[in-house]
Design a protein around this motif. Structure first.
Motif, PDB file in Angstrom:
ATOM      1  N   MET A   1       0.758  -1.126   0.053  1.00 18.24           N
ATOM      2  CA  MET A   1       0.144  -0.100   0.073  1.00 18.24           C
ATOM      3  C   MET A   1       0.945   1.238   0.129  1.00 18.24           C
ATOM      4  N   HIS A   2       2.181   0.981  -0.366  1.00 18.50           N
ATOM      5  CA  HIS A   2       3.245   2.044  -0.339  1.00 18.50           C
ATOM      6  C   HIS A   2       3.033   3.055   0.895  1.00 18.50           C
TER       7      HIS A   2
ATOM      8  N   ARG B   1       9.667  -0.286  -1.237  1.00 19.95           N
ATOM      9  CA  ARG B   1       8.294   0.359  -1.742  1.00 19.95           C
ATOM     10  C   ARG B   1       8.447   0.743  -3.435  1.00 19.95           C
TER      11      ARG B   1
ATOM     12  N   ASP C   1       2.847   8.650  -3.919  1.00 21.43           N
ATOM     13  CA  ASP C   1       2.932   8.703  -2.499  1.00 21.43           C
ATOM     14  C   ASP C   1       2.106   7.618  -1.704  1.00 21.43           C
ATOM     15  N   ALA C   2       1.854   7.633  -0.422  1.00 22.07           N
ATOM     16  CA  ALA C   2       1.179   6.749   0.098  1.00 22.07           C
ATOM     17  C   ALA C   2      -0.354   6.732  -0.071  1.00 22.07           C
ATOM     18  N   THR C   3      -0.804   7.552  -0.820  1.00 18.11           N
ATOM     19  CA  THR C   3      -2.265   7.688  -1.297  1.00 18.11           C
ATOM     20  C   THR C   3      -2.601   6.551  -2.278  1.00 18.11           C
ATOM     21  N   PRO C   4      -3.634   5.770  -2.028  1.00 19.44           N
ATOM     22  CA  PRO C   4      -3.952   4.755  -2.893  1.00 19.44           C
ATOM     23  C   PRO C   4      -4.734   5.240  -4.351  1.00 19.44           C
TER      24      PRO C   4
END
Lengths: 430, 470
Positions: A21-22, A44, B32-35
């Motif tokens: 899910m990074h 990642r 980034d960490a946003t899906p």
């Protein structure tokens, strides 16, 4: 897109890639990210690149290859990953895809083919190479080559690393090994010792020490006929077919030997042996056999910590620090047992080092293939070793051991610090 | 791709090694960490100091090239996605702590310092930097500042904006400016410091930060309370505060979150319970003892089925660490995890949790809720699969309804993640048309050519949740 390319891509486990899910929790755990600060050098980032390749947005090209091989495969990220992504198997697949693609384009370096197709799979050839090295050592050729500069004929990386190689056992010593060693007292277990390929040549004595320790702990020890390389190096280098061939041979040999447990003393080999069943998910006829095999595999330290405590007669008055083998700690979850064993040696003082479970940079053949990065990581590690003021660095894997010896040379600590395999250290105190 | 001349100039500014533009490198900075969101930059530039930042900005401003400042890319609102391409300005090299001033209780540092490293450095000298976003082991202080990150200690200690005293920042024109400083009292002119905190990289690039520090609390204790329903947990939060106790942390986990966290962290939580509260108090030992006993009493009175005090600091730390892993642990359930950030006044907490449950049911989605109950800041988190377009559509509808519910209850669309791309369509619900108009005029004053992080915060300039392929 070529057919080979498409075939390679089908190998990616898309569900596993999507499980990332990074969130970035892996970043601080990754030695190559810490060294470079680059997203492409993080787990990642590498998973994202795999996704890019799998969905056709990125090409399988030398840049992708370089990024996949820049990973140490230490799997510290798996320990850090709350989402439970099996990064180790993803990166193996990525390398397999790269190798498939190269085979289809016939761009294969000669040395690599030589090692993977013609040396590692044949125990007698590994032994022959060992004999050649022994001969060179006993004739003083290694030293002469070092002194005269002849060593420069070797690629720089290999020349550098060979300086850390210890005297290896003579063919005569190796021949004298008995196929079975009896337990002291009544045998509780019949153990098949997995001697490995490189381990059995370079660290023959460590295998002997392991066998002695196991007999003291009440086990009959059998040196299994017909075993060979575990296949880890092949698997990590994307040579899945070769790895599977080797696994089949080991499974068959151990079935023949009919032992209670299969014990090894190399964290990297052990992690591979414990993952054989995953390698056979497309081979139903082998899967059950692999599962039965895996159920029997133990690391020597793991098993010794479970068996009745060893009796030590020679105290070791030394300060010792323990460098985790990545594949033992992150791959097999074995962290406490080696430390417990060390603490059980009378007189020994265990000094925990900062970042003990962070990769030393050895990582299979990484210290040859990515020499500069490996040495950067190693130098950082040696700073932490110095902080502990330890006289001995204990490890549980031959690659780490060689790397530690190299680190001692680089840090100018010869004569002050010694690197010893956990089994040898325990054996000294018996 | 940038023109060769511009690439050469960038290389001349920061050095050959620090301009990345090969396909793999660009791809690695496309998320980034946003899906779901993804877009490719044209180059990644890693400056080493304010002068280099200024030169890069000047060049970009002259050519209308978008600039997206980036730390570790842990944000959850799409704030660092280069949605209009351009340059990702990776600030990680500016990661030095310049000074810890024990007289003034401040620290001055580069934006690339990892938050946990700042914590460790100040705690080593008995000081305390309270903001602790869930991602603090990875996130950078510059990113925390840009998004005005919160964390678990917001109730008692506030969030990032309450700790930023002074800044050095660079305008798109290349002008290097300073605001604030080490003064606790500082009212000369508009408060530019507060304006820049939470500006999400749309106004300027922050190059140096002075933060406020506190003395490190001498002790802390953790308590956990389990409930057979949601309302009793919410009532406990209200009563504790009405009793004039302000704990450092009150965290809420619903049943589904408890299950997942337990599976991950192996805590042995009572999984038959409907919800739990995790409460921590810090301060002088006597006071902490007194507070935590009183909180336990209140929890029992409000119907907690079980109340447990952590006996050792390690036990307490373990519980809180588990809470920190909630988001990522949830991601084990389905491939895509969408975490949102609705916030309501504390007194409306139970209503909001019930609303989320109702909405999840209505759209047939798996939504877990956890969050900072003490602040009314909830993180309804949806486990889904971005490959299922039909489901994703329902997810979007559900979140839209959740945001409307939050606003209706007197809350807001984001408590600590920022607007970014994920919530720009809802900003007007909170700010109103007049508010948005004024914000746009402020942006134009800082960034007349609109190069700073375009496509963020304001609707109409970007897209909704779709995978962008350039």
């Amino acid at each position: 897109m070529s057919t080979a390319h498409r075939g390679g891509l089908a190998k990616f486990n898309m569900d596993e890639i999507m499980n990332c899910m990074h969130c970035g929790f892996c970043l601080p755990a990754c030695p190559t990210y810490r060294e470079t600060g680059l997203e492409s050098q993080s787990p990642r980032g590498r998973i994202a690149l795999m996704k890019g390749v799998a969905n056709g947005q990125l090409a399988i090209d030398p840049e992708f290859e370089k990024n996949m091989y820049a990973c140490l495969g230490c799997r510290a990220c798996e320990t850090a990953c709350p989402a439970g992504v099996s990064y180790g198997s993803l990166v193996e697949t990525a390398r397999e895809v790269v190798e498939d693609d190269k085979k289809s384009g016939a761009r294969q370096p000669f040395l690599r083919r030589l090692m993977f197709d013609h040396v590692f799979p044949y125990p007698e050839r590994v032994r022959a190479a060992g004999t050649a090295l022994w001969a060179a050592q006993s004739l003083g050729l290694q030293e002469l080559a070092n002194k005269t500069g002849l060593i420069r004929l070797l690629p720089r990386e290999m020349a550098e690393m060979q300086q850390a190689v210890d005297r290896i056992a003579s063919p005569k010593e190796r021949k004298q090994r008995k196929p079975v060693m009896q337990a002291e007292g009544e045998a509780a277990l019949k153990i098949g010792l997995f001697t490995g390929c490189v381990m059995d040549v370079m660290y023959f004595e460590t295998n002997q020490a392991t066998a002695r320790l196991l007999t003291k702990a009440g086990c009959d020890v059998v040196f299994i006929e017909g075993q060979g390389c575990c296949g880890a190096l092949h698997a990590h280098a994307g040579e899945k077919e070769g790895a599977i061939r080797l696994a089949k041979r080991n499974i068959a040999a151990c079935e023949q030997a009919d032992v209670d447990l299969i014990v090894n003393n190399a964290g990297g080999c052990g992690a591979a042996l414990k993952e054989y069943h995953h390698w056979f998910h497309d081979h139903p006829e082998w899967r059950d056999r692999a599962c039965a095999f895996v159920a029997k595999v133990r690391d020597a330290g793991e098993l010794l910590a479970e068996l009745p405590p060893l009796t030590f007669t020679k105290p070791l008055h030394a300060r010792v620090t323990y460098q985790d083998s990545c594949h033992l700690a992150h791959g097999q979850g074995i962290r406490n047992q080696p430390r417990q064993l060390l603490k059980s040696i009378p007189g020994l003082e265990l000094a925990e080092m900062n970042g003990a479970d962070s990769c030393c940079g050895s990582a299979g053949i990484y210290n040859i293939t990515n020499f500069d990065m490996s040495m950067h990581i190693l130098d950082g590690k040696m700073e932490h070793v110095k902080e502990t003021k330890a006289q001995i660095i204990a490890t549980s894997n031959p690659g780490c051991l060689l790397q530690m010896k190299k680190g001692i040379l680089r840090a100018g600590l010869e004569g002050k610090v010694e690197a010893v395999h956990l089994m040898d250290l325990l054996d000294r105190a018996l | 791709m940038l023109e060769k001349a511009i690439r050469d100039e960038l290389r001349a500014i920061v050095g050959e090694k620090y301009v990345l533009d090969t396909p793999n490198e660009l791809y690695a900075y496309s998320y980034d960490a946003t899906p779901i969101f993804q877009a490719m930059p044209d180059a990644v530039v890693m400056p080493a100091g304010a002068e280099e930042v200024a030169a890069v900005l000047k060049l970009a401003n002259a050519h209308g090239i978008p600039i997206v400042p980036r730390g570790s890319g842990t944000n959850l609102a799409g704030g660092t996605i280069p949605v209009e391409g351009g340059i990702v300005l990776n600030m990680n090299r500016m990661n030095q702590i310049y000074e810890i001033d024990q007289q003034n209780l401040t620290a001055t540092l580069g934006p690339g310092v990892v938050t946990a490293d700042l914590h460790a450095a100040v705690e080593a000298v008995g000081l305390f930097y309270p903001p602790d976003p869930g991602s603090m082991r990875i996130s950078t202080i510059g990113g925390n500042l840009a998004q005005c990150a919160g964390g678990m200690r917001g109730l008692k200690y506030g969030v990032t904006k309450d700790y930023i005293l002074g800044l050095e920042y660079v305008l798109p024109s290349g002008e290097v400016l300073r605001c604030g400083g080490k003064n606790m009292k500082d009212v000369a002119g508009y408060d530019m410091t507060r304006l820049l905190v939470g500006s999400e990289g749309t106004l300027a690039v922050i190059t140096e930060i002075t933060v406020k520090l506190l003395p490190l609390p001498e002790s802390k204790r953790t308590l956990v309370a389990y409930y057979t329903n949601l309302v009793d947990a919410a009532k406990t939060v209200e009563k504790v505060i009405a009793d004039k106790i302000i704990p450092a942390t009150i965290e809420f986990l619903d049943q589904s979150t408890m299950k997942v966290v337990d599976d991950f962290a192996k805590l042995g939580l009572p999984l038959e319970m409907k919800s739990m509260l995790l409460i921590e108090q810090d301060g002088p030992a006597d006071l902490v003892e007194q507070d935590i006993e009183r909180i336990a009493e209140i929890a029992r009175q409000q119907g907690a089925a079980e109340v447990k005090l952590a006996t050792t600091p390690e036990e307490g730390a373990k519980l809180l660490a588990a809470r920190r892993s909630a988001l990522a642990a949830l991601s084990r359930l389905r491939p895509t995890t969408i975490l949102e950030d609705a916030t309501v006044p504390r007194s409306r907490l139970a209503e909001m949790v019930a609303e989320v449950e109702r909405i999840a049911e209505k759209y047939q989605l798996h939504i877990c809720t956890f969050g900072h109950a003490g602040d009314g800041n909830l993180h309804p988190t949806c486990m889904t699969d971005e490959r299922d377009q039909e489901e994703i559509k329902r997810v979007e509808q559900a979140f839209e309804e959740i945001f409307h519910a939050a606003i209706r209850l007197g809350g807001t669309i984001t408590g600590e993640h920022g607007v970014g791309m994920a919530k720009m369509n809802y900003l007007d619900l909170k700010a109103g048309p007049g508010g948005i108009e004024l914000m746009k005029r402020i942006k134009a004053a800082f960034d007349p050519n609109h190069i700073m992080n375009p496509g963020k915060m304001f609707a109409g300039s970007g897209r909704r949740r779709v995978v962008v392929k350039r």
